[in-house]
Design a protein around this motif. Structure first.
Motif, PDB file in Angstrom:
ATOM      1  N   LEU A 149      36.276  13.394  50.438  1.00 41.28           N
ATOM      2  CA  LEU A 149      35.932  14.778  50.100  1.00 41.28           C
ATOM      3  C   LEU A 149      34.425  14.977  50.095  1.00 41.28           C
ATOM      4  CD1 LEU A 149      38.474  15.394  47.201  1.00 41.28           C
ATOM      5  CD2 LEU A 149      38.503  16.463  49.454  1.00 41.28           C
ATOM      6  N   ASN A 150      33.709  13.991  49.601  1.00 42.35           N
ATOM      7  CA  ASN A 150      32.250  14.074  49.539  1.00 42.35           C
ATOM      8  C   ASN A 150      31.644  14.107  50.932  1.00 42.35           C
ATOM      9  OD1 ASN A 150      29.863  14.188  47.969  1.00 42.35           O
ATOM     10  ND2 ASN A 150      29.479  12.022  48.397  1.00 42.35           N
ATOM     11  N   ASN A 151      32.218  13.292  51.842  1.00 45.25           N
ATOM     12  CA  ASN A 151      31.719  13.266  53.224  1.00 45.25           C
ATOM     13  C   ASN A 151      31.976  14.591  53.927  1.00 45.25           C
ATOM     14  OD1 ASN A 151      30.777  10.649  53.033  1.00 45.25           O
ATOM     15  ND2 ASN A 151      32.718   9.736  53.721  1.00 45.25           N
ATOM     16  N   ILE A 152      33.157  15.188  53.702  1.00 48.67           N
ATOM     17  CA  ILE A 152      33.480  16.473  54.303  1.00 48.67           C
ATOM     18  C   ILE A 152      32.507  17.541  53.827  1.00 48.67           C
ATOM     19  CG2 ILE A 152      35.188  18.346  54.277  1.00 48.67           C
ATOM     20  CD1 ILE A 152      37.362  16.224  54.422  1.00 48.67           C
ATOM     21  N   ALA A 153      32.170  17.509  52.557  1.00 51.09           N
ATOM     22  CA  ALA A 153      31.273  18.515  51.983  1.00 51.09           C
ATOM     23  C   ALA A 153      29.891  18.486  52.621  1.00 51.09           C
ATOM     24  CB  ALA A 153      31.164  18.305  50.477  1.00 51.09           C
ATOM     25  N   LYS A 154      29.514  17.340  53.193  1.00 58.78           N
ATOM     26  CA  LYS A 154      28.194  17.220  53.798  1.00 58.78           C
ATOM     27  C   LYS A 154      28.170  17.692  55.250  1.00 58.78           C
ATOM     28  CE  LYS A 154      26.867  13.236  50.940  1.00 58.78           C
ATOM     29  NZ  LYS A 154      26.529  11.785  50.955  1.00 58.78           N
ATOM     30  N   THR A 155      29.322  17.993  55.818  1.00 55.33           N
ATOM     31  CA  THR A 155      29.391  18.411  57.208  1.00 55.33           C
ATOM     32  C   THR A 155      29.516  19.926  57.304  1.00 55.33           C
ATOM     33  OG1 THR A 155      31.802  18.147  57.211  1.00 55.33           O
ATOM     34  CG2 THR A 155      30.489  16.246  57.901  1.00 55.33           C
ATOM     35  N   PRO A 156      29.136  20.510  58.446  1.00 57.26           N
ATOM     36  CA  PRO A 156      29.273  21.969  58.607  1.00 57.26           C
ATOM     37  C   PRO A 156      30.734  22.398  58.493  1.00 57.26           C
ATOM     38  CG  PRO A 156      27.885  21.052  60.335  1.00 57.26           C
ATOM     39  CD  PRO A 156      28.510  19.890  59.619  1.00 57.26           C
ATOM     40  N   ARG A 157      30.937  23.538  57.875  1.00 58.71           N
ATOM     41  CA  ARG A 157      32.280  24.096  57.782  1.00 58.71           C
ATOM     42  C   ARG A 157      32.506  24.989  58.990  1.00 58.71           C
ATOM     43  NH1 ARG A 157      36.294  24.504  54.160  1.00 58.71           N
ATOM     44  NH2 ARG A 157      37.424  26.446  53.799  1.00 58.71           N
ATOM     45  N   VAL A 158      33.582  24.750  59.716  1.00 63.98           N
ATOM     46  CA  VAL A 158      33.898  25.515  60.918  1.00 63.98           C
ATOM     47  C   VAL A 158      35.116  26.399  60.638  1.00 63.98           C
ATOM     48  CG1 VAL A 158      34.577  25.417  63.342  1.00 63.98           C
ATOM     49  CG2 VAL A 158      32.957  23.729  62.434  1.00 63.98           C
ATOM     50  N   SER A 159      34.940  27.695  60.806  1.00 63.93           N
ATOM     51  CA  SER A 159      36.055  28.630  60.688  1.00 63.93           C
ATOM     52  C   SER A 159      36.706  28.788  62.052  1.00 63.93           C
ATOM     53  CB  SER A 159      35.573  29.997  60.201  1.00 63.93           C
ATOM     54  OG  SER A 159      34.958  29.904  58.936  1.00 63.93           O
ATOM     55  N   ILE A 160      38.016  28.737  62.071  1.00 65.55           N
ATOM     56  CA  ILE A 160      38.762  28.944  63.311  1.00 65.55           C
ATOM     57  C   ILE A 160      39.634  30.176  63.113  1.00 65.55           C
ATOM     58  CG2 ILE A 160      40.403  27.978  64.958  1.00 65.55           C
ATOM     59  CD1 ILE A 160      39.426  25.183  63.956  1.00 65.55           C
ATOM     60  N   GLY A 161      39.307  31.238  63.830  1.00 62.16           N
ATOM     61  CA  GLY A 161      40.025  32.490  63.705  1.00 62.16           C
ATOM     62  C   GLY A 161      41.060  32.647  64.802  1.00 62.16           C
ATOM     63  N   ILE A 162      42.287  32.942  64.424  1.00 57.49           N
ATOM     64  CA  ILE A 162      43.361  33.176  65.395  1.00 57.49           C
ATOM     65  C   ILE A 162      43.917  34.574  65.149  1.00 57.49           C
ATOM     66  CG2 ILE A 162      45.601  32.425  66.247  1.00 57.49           C
ATOM     67  CD1 ILE A 162      44.976  29.622  65.301  1.00 57.49           C
ATOM     68  N   VAL A 163      43.903  35.388  66.187  1.00 54.50           N
ATOM     69  CA  VAL A 163      44.497  36.723  66.095  1.00 54.50           C
ATOM     70  C   VAL A 163      45.762  36.735  66.943  1.00 54.50           C
ATOM     71  CG1 VAL A 163      42.306  37.842  65.627  1.00 54.50           C
ATOM     72  CG2 VAL A 163      43.067  37.633  67.981  1.00 54.50           C
ATOM     73  N   VAL A 164      46.793  37.387  66.412  1.00 55.78           N
ATOM     74  CA  VAL A 164      48.090  37.316  67.081  1.00 55.78           C
ATOM     75  C   VAL A 164      48.886  38.586  66.843  1.00 55.78           C
ATOM     76  CG1 VAL A 164      49.074  36.122  65.060  1.00 55.78           C
ATOM     77  CG2 VAL A 164      50.242  35.959  67.272  1.00 55.78           C
ATOM     78  N   TYR A 165      49.669  38.936  67.849  1.00 55.39           N
ATOM     79  CA  TYR A 165      50.641  40.014  67.694  1.00 55.39           C
ATOM     80  C   TYR A 165      51.841  39.692  68.569  1.00 55.39           C
ATOM     81  CZ  TYR A 165      52.953  44.537  67.850  1.00 55.39           C
ATOM     82  OH  TYR A 165      53.893  45.530  67.769  1.00 55.39           O
ATOM     83  N   ASN A 166      52.972  39.481  67.943  1.00 57.50           N
ATOM     84  CA  ASN A 166      54.198  39.111  68.662  1.00 57.50           C
ATOM     85  C   ASN A 166      53.958  37.945  69.618  1.00 57.50           C
ATOM     86  OD1 ASN A 166      55.718  41.016  67.320  1.00 57.50           O
ATOM     87  ND2 ASN A 166      55.594  42.544  68.956  1.00 57.50           N
ATOM     88  N   GLY A 167      53.472  36.862  69.052  1.00 57.49           N
ATOM     89  CA  GLY A 167      53.159  35.683  69.866  1.00 57.49           C
ATOM     90  C   GLY A 167      54.015  34.484  69.525  1.00 57.49           C
ATOM     91  N   VAL A 168      55.271  34.728  69.236  1.00 57.57           N
ATOM     92  CA  VAL A 168      56.148  33.651  68.755  1.00 57.57           C
ATOM     93  C   VAL A 168      56.264  32.493  69.745  1.00 57.57           C
ATOM     94  CG1 VAL A 168      58.275  34.693  69.678  1.00 57.57           C
ATOM     95  CG2 VAL A 168      58.390  33.192  67.668  1.00 57.57           C
ATOM     96  N   ALA A 169      56.128  32.774  71.032  1.00 62.09           N
ATOM     97  CA  ALA A 169      56.309  31.725  72.043  1.00 62.09           C
ATOM     98  C   ALA A 169      55.170  30.708  72.055  1.00 62.09           C
ATOM     99  CB  ALA A 169      56.458  32.359  73.431  1.00 62.09           C
ATOM    100  N   HIS A 170      53.991  31.108  71.544  1.00 66.83           N
ATOM    101  CA  HIS A 170      52.808  30.257  71.695  1.00 66.83           C
ATOM    102  C   HIS A 170      52.091  29.908  70.399  1.00 66.83           C
ATOM    103  CE1 HIS A 170      53.127  31.001  76.000  1.00 66.83           C
ATOM    104  NE2 HIS A 170      53.145  32.301  75.760  1.00 66.83           N
TER     105      HIS A 170
END
Length: 262
Positions: A6-27
């Motif tokens: 946990l301490n090592n993770i806190a020292k690294t950049p935090r990357v946000s991954i945004g996913i937008v979806v509408y009726n995308g059940v297949a993928h």
């Protein structure tokens, strides 16, 4: 996970991954799985759903333990949903993924290149339909003709919290934003990392009439009249080359004797 991890993770950049979806059940399941399976762990996953009715929400529920934020409500289109992601994200950098894209296990490689908090970092993608490579380093001149793939771009917090996507562009608002940022002198750094498999047959492949109408104005506003002239020159030259190539093909097709001498 132990304290040291946990301490090592806190020292690294935090990357946000945004996913937008509408009726995308297949993928959507494949897209989420590609994010969850990243070796790099200091990430947050933000999913904005446009009010799906095809089973997408059931898939999202299956991944709920991994999702930092999930909202499902009607929106005004893909870029409205992305603007919502920008408002919800907390990462040092933010990358967008379509519900039909796949994030390659390379976030750790990109993070190793992140040396400045205000730089837009970008890499390459693979076209899902053909397996072809798309990317490389971009200059102003190259950006006039083609966009940096959205699924290979990491916007720093100083950018994604300050600039929203213009909703008048249905499919290429990210292209308009990149032109604007280049013009403002925001540094873009090419990482030479393959970031994702991009569905090149999605909505943006249809083109964007409103963006094309505004392209010259966007170029002029960002780069000045000289680059408008460069764009027009390059496009005219490209059209002439295509016409010349078609002419030669027709000529050679009709003249077997001429073909023997070429």
């Amino acid at each position: 996970m132990n304290y040291n991890s946990l301490n090592n993770i806190a020292k690294t950049p935090r990357v946000s991954i945004g996913i937008v979806v509408y009726n995308g059940v297949a993928h959507i399941g494949s897209a989420l799985r590609s994010v969850v399976n990243q070796d790099y762990k200091n990430i947050e996953i933000i999913v904005v759903d446009g009010g799906s009715s095809d089973g997408t929400l059931n898939i999202l529920e299956e991944f709920s333990q991994y999702l930092t934020v999930k909202i499902s409500e009607p929106d005004l289109g893909i870029y409205d949903a992305m603007n919502k992601v920008c408002s919800l994200a907390t990462g040092d950098w933010l990358i967008f993924l379509g519900c039909d894209d796949v994030l390659l296990n390379t976030i750790d490689k990109v993070v190793m290149k992140m040396n400045s908090p205000d730089v837009v970092y970008y890499g390459d993608v693979i076209f899902g339909s053909t397996g072809a490579f798309y990317g490389g380093e971009f200059s102003k001149r190259r950006l006039l003709k083609m966009n940096i793939c959205h699924q290979a771009l990491f916007y720093p917090k100083s950018i994604y919290k300050s600039y929203l996507y213009d909703l008048k562009y249905k499919w290429l608002a990210d292209y308009a934003l990149n032109i604007k940022l280049f013009g403002l002198g925001v540094p873009f750094f090419y990482t030479n990392v393959m970031v994702s498999i991009y569905n090149d047959k999605g909505g943006s492949s249809q083109g964007d009439a409103d963006f094309e109408k505004a392209r010259l104005s966007l170029i002029r506003s960002a780069f000045g009249l000289m680059y408008v002239a460069i764009y027009v020159f390059d496009k005219t030259t490209e059209k002439l080359k295509i016409r010349a190539s078609l002419f030669l093909k027709r000529l050679l097709g009709k003249n077997n004797l001429l073909r023997c001498f070429l």
